[in-house]
Design an enzyme around this catalytic site. Structure first.
Site, PDB file in Angstrom:
ATOM      1  N   ARG A 444      54.081  10.554  74.828  1.00 27.21           N
ATOM      2  CA  ARG A 444      54.533  11.504  73.809  1.00 27.21           C
ATOM      3  C   ARG A 444      55.846  11.024  73.221  1.00 27.21           C
ATOM      4  O   ARG A 444      56.917  11.526  73.573  1.00 27.21           O
ATOM      5  CB  ARG A 444      54.682  12.884  74.421  1.00 27.21           C
ATOM      6  CG  ARG A 444      53.362  13.577  74.549  1.00 27.21           C
ATOM      7  CD  ARG A 444      53.569  14.962  75.069  1.00 27.21           C
ATOM      8  NE  ARG A 444      54.157  14.954  76.396  1.00 27.21           N
ATOM      9  CZ  ARG A 444      54.053  15.967  77.249  1.00 27.21           C
ATOM     10  NH1 ARG A 444      53.415  17.054  76.898  1.00 27.21           N
ATOM     11  NH2 ARG A 444      54.605  15.909  78.434  1.00 27.21           N
ATOM     12  N   ASN A 469      54.412   5.869  82.228  1.00 24.07           N
ATOM     13  CA  ASN A 469      53.292   6.035  83.155  1.00 24.07           C
ATOM     14  C   ASN A 469      51.939   5.725  82.502  1.00 24.07           C
ATOM     15  O   ASN A 469      50.908   6.034  83.076  1.00 24.07           O
ATOM     16  CB  ASN A 469      53.302   7.477  83.685  1.00 24.07           C
ATOM     17  CG  ASN A 469      53.158   7.529  85.203  1.00 24.07           C
ATOM     18  OD1 ASN A 469      53.094   6.491  85.851  1.00 24.07           O
ATOM     19  ND2 ASN A 469      53.086   8.710  85.763  1.00 24.07           N
ATOM     20  N   ASN A 496      48.993   5.542  87.085  1.00 25.88           N
ATOM     21  CA  ASN A 496      49.467   6.803  86.537  1.00 25.88           C
ATOM     22  C   ASN A 496      49.562   7.844  87.645  1.00 25.88           C
ATOM     23  O   ASN A 496      48.677   8.666  87.833  1.00 25.88           O
ATOM     24  CB  ASN A 496      48.513   7.272  85.436  1.00 25.88           C
ATOM     25  CG  ASN A 496      48.982   8.588  84.827  1.00 25.88           C
ATOM     26  OD1 ASN A 496      50.140   8.990  85.008  1.00 25.88           O
ATOM     27  ND2 ASN A 496      48.096   9.260  84.121  1.00 25.88           N
ATOM     28  N   ASP A 518      59.342  14.870  79.645  1.00 28.10           N
ATOM     29  CA  ASP A 518      59.609  14.401  78.275  1.00 28.10           C
ATOM     30  C   ASP A 518      59.489  15.509  77.239  1.00 28.10           C
ATOM     31  O   ASP A 518      59.817  15.313  76.079  1.00 28.10           O
ATOM     32  CB  ASP A 518      58.695  13.216  77.930  1.00 28.10           C
ATOM     33  CG  ASP A 518      57.222  13.576  78.051  1.00 28.10           C
ATOM     34  OD1 ASP A 518      56.919  14.763  78.323  1.00 28.10           O
ATOM     35  OD2 ASP A 518      56.382  12.689  77.878  1.00 28.10           O
ATOM     36  N   ASP A 519      59.009  16.671  77.632  1.00 29.31           N
ATOM     37  CA  ASP A 519      58.876  17.742  76.643  1.00 29.31           C
ATOM     38  C   ASP A 519      59.916  18.842  76.812  1.00 29.31           C
ATOM     39  O   ASP A 519      59.856  19.863  76.149  1.00 29.31           O
ATOM     40  CB  ASP A 519      57.457  18.345  76.699  1.00 29.31           C
ATOM     41  CG  ASP A 519      57.106  18.820  78.097  1.00 29.31           C
ATOM     42  OD1 ASP A 519      57.927  18.590  79.030  1.00 29.31           O
ATOM     43  OD2 ASP A 519      56.030  19.400  78.284  1.00 29.31           O
ATOM     44  N   GLU A 606      53.782  17.648  92.483  1.00 31.33           N
ATOM     45  CA  GLU A 606      54.803  16.748  93.036  1.00 31.33           C
ATOM     46  C   GLU A 606      56.158  17.464  93.098  1.00 31.33           C
ATOM     47  O   GLU A 606      56.953  17.240  94.014  1.00 31.33           O
ATOM     48  CB  GLU A 606      54.884  15.457  92.212  1.00 31.33           C
ATOM     49  CG  GLU A 606      55.809  15.455  90.994  1.00 31.33           C
ATOM     50  CD  GLU A 606      55.296  16.308  89.836  1.00 31.33           C
ATOM     51  OE1 GLU A 606      54.222  16.922  89.963  1.00 31.33           O
ATOM     52  OE2 GLU A 606      55.978  16.373  88.793  1.00 31.33           O
ATOM     53  N   ASP A 607      56.381  18.368  92.136  1.00 31.59           N
ATOM     54  CA  ASP A 607      57.651  19.097  92.120  1.00 31.59           C
ATOM     55  C   ASP A 607      57.743  20.090  93.279  1.00 31.59           C
ATOM     56  O   ASP A 607      58.800  20.261  93.877  1.00 31.59           O
ATOM     57  CB  ASP A 607      57.838  19.815  90.773  1.00 31.59           C
ATOM     58  CG  ASP A 607      56.592  20.559  90.321  1.00 31.59           C
ATOM     59  OD1 ASP A 607      55.564  20.510  91.038  1.00 31.59           O
ATOM     60  OD2 ASP A 607      56.643  21.192  89.250  1.00 31.59           O
TER      61      ASP A 607
END
Ligand SMILES: *[C@@H]1O[C@H](CO)[C@@H](O)[C@H](O)[C@H]1NC(C)=O
Ligand SMILES: *[C@@H]1O[C@H](CO)[C@@H](O)[C@H](O)[C@H]1NC(C)=O
Ligand SMILES: *[C@@H]1O[C@H](CO)[C@@H](O)[C@H](O)[C@H]1NC(C)=O
Ligand SMILES: *[C@@H]1O[C@H](CO)[C@@H](O)[C@H](O)[C@H]1NC(C)=O
Length: 697
Positions: A444, A469, A496, A518-519, A606-607
């Site tokens: 993105r 990624n 990825n 990224d957003d 993952e967070d």
């Protein structure tokens, strides 16, 4: 014997009582003499002790040495000779014990040693501080029984002490004393002329204790073993128990007043047949085994008797009963290092009538913590003469060698509760180093460039690391990236995987990482800089913006992930969070394999895994910064804040439940707490505030 014999209240039984007491004293004396000779003295060969009748005899001529009066003004700095400790090449204090001698003076008074004092000497000799060489000793312990004022012949003992070979006015000598002063004055300090000697005493009050010089020790009780219980019993029928014998009638009246208002208070006194291990309820005369009865009570009162020091303190602690200290200005045992507020309740003598109000306010959880702490203190410092002696020497060791001294946690936190902080950081991380922003991106580009442009304006940003990624598409050349004043590194990954965002890349040179999706382009420069400020105060935690919590679903009997507005949070998502780079290393090397595979298989959570990992090590919750709740943006597609769809929430809940099983426990900690800038929402001109651009939801 250290037991204090109860004084009966009615004068008619005084005579009988005194006859029996004299008999008892004689018996005890004979008992002591016989046990003394029976003790297997070979054990003490380190000081070459021999049988009593073989002990070298020291005849004290009428001493020419004038005894040195106890120096009430002593401090560590003017009475303790540090030079005796430092120059022996040892990194610890060295303690010498005088060889046992049988002392005689002209009027054939002769010294006796109680079994208890014997155990003290034994503990010193067994300790790591013992030295057999008086010339390299830093501390001296006389082999003359000073434990109980009741047992010692004052002038004679003073004479023996003042004639000890290395006495020199008492300098660096340690006098152990548990029962100080005699009737009628009951002096809180041992009545001996010991000059500049330090006193390890149990009876001190704030007026007599020479802070930083004397050592406050407890009175040992011979019945402690009877009070000990294998497991802490948290369910105790009695709320408060008073078990001390012959306490002041005024206190007794106060207790009876309390009892009139609350049923589960137990008041005990001695039974008519005066047996230390029996106590009778004051109105019904029902007998109870003492000290076992203390195991049935949550709180136990400790009053001042004629003396400050009370055997009831250790007896209560052995039984896991929280001491309620009803004394003004007590000096608690090992008060130099132990934080008694964690294990005892203190009530001024004038406020005894408020006791129940105070005790009832303590939450059940707090009570449990105190019970655990009582047990920890007892097991660690008080359950034997050996521990009491070693602790007193440890305290002196820390005074002499403060550079290796133990800190608050070492003394006061049980190893089970100690949380390790693996980051060797100062308490507040330095600002100067700044942080590295790690951005995970697929392709993105548009929002990535907006984000880079925005965060480049955050003053403490040092560098941006873009984790690319997307394996089939190359990242754009650096020249195509926004031109910013900070360096950018682009890392291409081999697969990825979401865990790529947590790899310990060598490009990350700062301690702090800002992990950001990224957003997430809506965070302002003020919010990010402030977030970094907060992280510096909490460098071992995840500090950031999107917060979540976990809740127990009592219908499905499983853990649930919750993103609604709640009063509590237990996770801060790494879509926008600061944390220490050490956690990247740990995530990569120490995350349970099951969790790692789950994250890769589901491409999710993952967070959450990172939150589990950090909380499992630190036992601390994360920190939510600033009020922002919504992280939506129109162009975002796979952002979880946007995808409030049910399936997503179900999968996140499955993660929380699965991770709990994989970690073997629920490590997440909840907190009702958020960090905002100091002048946030204060009616104050915006332009004068350090962080203005904060506050949008
Ligand atoms: C102890 O010594 C003091 C003064 O040194 C004296 O007044 C007192 O009588 C002595 N006590 C005994 C029991 O000898
Ligand atoms: C006191 O009571 C204990 C336990 O009941 C008993 O074993 C002990 O002999 C008694 N002591 C005296 C002096 O009566
Ligand atoms: C589940 O929790 C709710 C709210 O805490 C409570 O009202 C309800 O009684 C609980 N149900 C069961 C089965 O425990
Ligand atoms: C979680 O914490 C427990 C208890 O401190 C520890 O034994 C275990 O190794 C930790 N697990 C991980 C994955 O760090």
């Amino acid at each position: 014997m250290l037991l204090k014999i109860p004084l009966p209240n009615s004068p008619t039984c005084y005579k009988n009582f005194f006859i029996s007491i004299i008999l008892l004293i004689v018996i005890i004396y004979i008992y002591q003499l016989t046990t003394y000779t029976k003790v297997n003295l070979v054990y003490y060969d380190k000081v070459r002790l021999v049988n009593l009748h073989k002990l070298p005899v020291k005849l004290l001529e009428d001493s020419v040495k004038k005894p040195a009066i106890l120096n009430k003004k002593c401090t560590y700095w003017d009475c303790f000779n540090l030079y005796r400790c430092g120059n022996t090449g040892h990194d610890r204090i060295t303690v010498y014990v005088y060889p046992l001698k049988k002392y005689l003076d002209g009027r054939d008074a002769s010294s006796v040693i109680s079994k208890e004092y014997y155990r003290i000497l034994e503990a010193v000799i067994d300790s790591k501080y013992y030295t057999a060489n008086p010339n390299e000793a830093c501390l001296f312990v006389p082999s003359v029984d000073t434990l109980s004022q009741d047992n010692l012949q004052t002038n004679f003992t003073t004479k023996i002490l003042n004639n000890l070979e290395y006495w020199s006015g008492g300098e660096n000598h340690l006098i152990y004393n548990m029962i100080a002063g005699k009737a009628p004055e009951f002096s809180p300090v041992v009545e001996l002329d010991v000059g500049n000697a330090m006193i390890a005493g149990a009876d001190f009050d704030t007026f007599t204790f020479r802070t930083g010089f004397d050592i406050s020790i407890p009175i040992f009780s011979p019945v402690l073993k009877l009070a000990e219980e294998p497991e802490i019993n948290y369910n105790r029928p009695w709320f408060l128990t008073s078990s001390q014998i012959s306490i002041d009638p005024l206190y007794m009246q106060e207790l009876e007043d309390l009892q009139a208002k609350t049923s589960n208070i137990l008041i005990l006194d001695s039974c008519y047949y005066h047996n230390y291990t029996k106590r009778c309820e004051i109105s019904t005369n029902q007998p109870y085994d003492y000290p076992q009865i203390l195991q049935k009570s949550t709180f136990c009162t400790i009053f001042r008797g004629e003396r400050m020091g009370q055997t009831a303190l250790l007896e209560s602690m052995a039984a896991g009963c929280i001491p309620v200290i009803m004394m003004d200005s007590p000096i608690m045992p090992f008060n130099d290092v132990l934080d008694w507020k964690r294990a005892a309740i203190f009530i001024l003598e004038d406020h005894i009538d408020n006791t129940m109000t105070v005790l009832r306010k303590i939450t059940p959880q707090h009570v449990r913590e105190m019970q655990k702490h009582v047990r920890f203190l007892y097991n660690t410092y008080f359950s034997s003469f050996k521990q009491i002696v070693e602790t007193s020497l440890d305290i002196i060791q820390d005074r002499v060698f403060p550079q290796w001294g133990r800190v608050y946690d070492d003394w006061n936190v049980s190893p089970d509760d100690r949380t390790s902080n693996p980051l060797f950081l100062p308490i507040t991380a330095p600002r100067a180093q700044g942080f590295t922003a790690v951005i995970l991106t697929y392709d993105r580009l548009e929002s990535l460039f907006i984000l880079i442009e925005k965060i480049s304006k955050v003053p403490s940003l040092m560098k941006i690391v873009v984790v690319w990624n997307h394996q089939r598409k190359a990242p754009p050349a650096l020249s195509k990236f926004p031109q910013i004043a900070k360096p950018i590194s682009v890392i291409r990954t081999k697969a990825n995987k979401l865990s790529n965002r947590f790899l310990p890349y060598e490009e990350i040179e700062t301690e702090a990482i800002l992990s950001i999706d990224d957003d997430i382009v809506m965070l302002t420069s003020d919010e990010l800089e402030f977030g970094y400020e907060v992280w510096r105060e909490f460098p071992d935690r995840i500090v950031g913006f999107p917060s979540r919590t976990h809740i127990w679903d009592n219908v499905t009997k499983s853990w649930k992930y919750e993103s609604e507005w709640t009063n509590e949070i237990s996770m801060v998502l790494t879509g926008a969070a600061f944390y220490h780079k050490y956690w990247n290393y740990l995530y990569t090397t120490a995350l349970p394999t099951g969790v790692k595979n789950w994250v890769d298989d589901h491409m999710n959570c993952e967070d959450i895994a990172m939150n589990f990992l950090v909380a499992n090590i630190t036992n601390k919750p994360p920190i939510k910064v600033a009020p922002r709740k919504k992280f939506k943006c129109p162009e975002c597609t796979n952002n979880e804040m946007l995808s409030a769809d049910l399936g997503h929430m179900v999968e996140r809940s499955q993660c929380v439940d699965f991770f709990t099983k994989a970690f073997g426990r629920m490590p997440l900690q909840s907190v009702e707490f958020r960090a905002d800038p100091v002048l946030y929402k204060d009616p104050f001109p915006e332009k004068l505030k350090r962080f203005n651009n904060i506050g949008s939801l």
